[in-house]
Motif scaffolding. Structure first.
Motif, PDB file in Angstrom:
ATOM      1  N   TRP A   4      39.037   2.381  43.270  1.00 33.65           N
ATOM      2  CA  TRP A   4      39.604   3.682  44.123  1.00 33.65           C
ATOM      3  C   TRP A   4      40.531   3.319  45.485  1.00 33.65           C
ATOM      4  O   TRP A   4      41.235   1.828  45.616  1.00 33.65           O
ATOM      5  N   ASN A   5      41.223   4.525  45.325  1.00 33.65           N
ATOM      6  CA  ASN A   5      42.731   3.710  46.056  1.00 33.65           C
ATOM      7  C   ASN A   5      42.652   3.739  47.524  1.00 33.65           C
ATOM      8  O   ASN A   5      41.800   3.412  47.844  1.00 33.65           O
ATOM      9  N   LEU A   6      43.222   3.149  48.434  1.00 36.37           N
ATOM     10  CA  LEU A   6      43.288   2.919  49.621  1.00 36.37           C
ATOM     11  C   LEU A   6      42.806   4.285  51.024  1.00 36.37           C
ATOM     12  O   LEU A   6      41.744   3.705  51.554  1.00 36.37           O
ATOM     13  N   LEU A  11      38.734   6.236  53.735  1.00 33.57           N
ATOM     14  CA  LEU A  11      37.037   6.954  54.041  1.00 33.57           C
ATOM     15  C   LEU A  11      35.797   7.293  54.016  1.00 33.57           C
ATOM     16  O   LEU A  11      35.000   7.573  54.438  1.00 33.57           O
ATOM     17  N   ALA A  12      35.479   6.670  52.823  1.00 32.05           N
ATOM     18  CA  ALA A  12      34.578   5.225  52.465  1.00 32.05           C
ATOM     19  C   ALA A  12      33.646   4.804  53.361  1.00 32.05           C
ATOM     20  O   ALA A  12      32.372   4.901  53.904  1.00 32.05           O
TER      21      ALA A  12
END
Length: 187
Positions: A4-6, A11-12
């Motif tokens: 996962w990118n930043l 967002l998560a």
């Protein structure tokens, strides 16, 4: 494995926080509704009933005082007439308040206590009506009988009534405390 990118991680995290806030909000909303319901129980039931009982007790005491005053030496017929009218008035006020009390639904265990108060009121009222009748008589024997009622039947009936209404008042206080406890638990 998925990297996962930043931006996706942020967002998560935000999504999880939003869900948590929503859950806390929903729990809080239903908790407050329960508190409000318990508060309503107290406002709609215990407070009016406690108020009615206080008034009933005050009217009972007035009936007793007015009756007793008729037995005092030197009370004129005019004054007796006035006291008789007050007795009749306070009996009516008592019974009007009693109707309001019974119009609010009974809690579990309350009806038995109320019935005792109601029966003792009927006994006391009957004695009061006998005193009213005797107070209108010019016969010294009737005056003597009236005084003997003041020394025996009247105080005895009044004491039993007082004990019973105090039990009912204590019951209402316990109900209010219980409802407050339930409301606090619901928070």
């Amino acid at each position: 494995s998925m990297k996962w990118n930043l931006k996706q991680r942020i967002l998560a995290i935000c999504g999880m926080l939003a869900v948590m806030i929503l859950v806390v909000g929903v729990i809080g909303f239903f908790g407050m509704r329960q508190v409000a319901t318990r508060g309503n129980d107290i406002a709609k039931t215990n407070l009016p009933k406690t108020d009615y009982l206080g008034k009933m007790y005050a009217h009972f005491k007035e009936v007793r005082i007015q009756l007793r005053t008729m037995g005092i030496e030197g009370v004129t017929e005019e004054e007796k007439k006035e006291y008789r009218e007050k007795v009749v008035d306070f009996i009516a006020k008592y019974e009007d308040t009693d109707k309001k009390y019974t119009s609010v639904p009974f809690a579990e265990g309350e009806k038995v206590l109320y019935d005792s108060v109601s029966n003792e009121w009927a006994t006391f009222k009957k004695i009061g009506q006998e005193v009213l009748r005797l107070s209108e008589s010019k016969d010294p024997a009737d005056h003597k009988k009236m005084l003997s009622i003041f020394f025996k039947e009247c105080p005895e009936a009044a004491n039993i009534y007082r004990e019973n209404i105090n039990k009912l008042i204590a019951f209402q206080d316990e109900q209010a405390v219980h409802s407050v406890g339930q409301a606090e638990k619901a928070q």
